[in-house]
Design a protein around this motif. Sequence first.
Motif: not given
Length: 130
Positions: A1-5
Amino acid sequence: MTLVVGLGCQRGCDVHTLLALFDAALAEGGIERSRITALASIDRKHNEPGLLALAEHLSLPFQCFSAEQLAPYKGRLSHTSDVAFAHTGCYGIAESAALALAERLCNAPSRLLITRKKTAQATFALACAG
């Protein structure tokens, strides 16, 4: 899973303020800093010293989007800000930018994992995709 802030901030917001918000929001969400893939904001922040310093400190890529690119996310925001819209043309910078970059990186629908967290000088949101 890609997590972006996604991040928004007042002009001149320092890296320590941004890092404190970043770490507090991740801790509250039970997410390790090392799981974050990238940082995102609106294009008018592409030269903001605090955001650039944060990206460098965390060794993360930093990508910005125009208000026009962020506009389609309005209906997916947890909070819309008329003040943000008046200043930027975008109803929610942190959430919109996080959603936009997560989708771009994964070429898949994104969703907010952590909705907008706000301090006096900055906003934070976390989106995931994939």
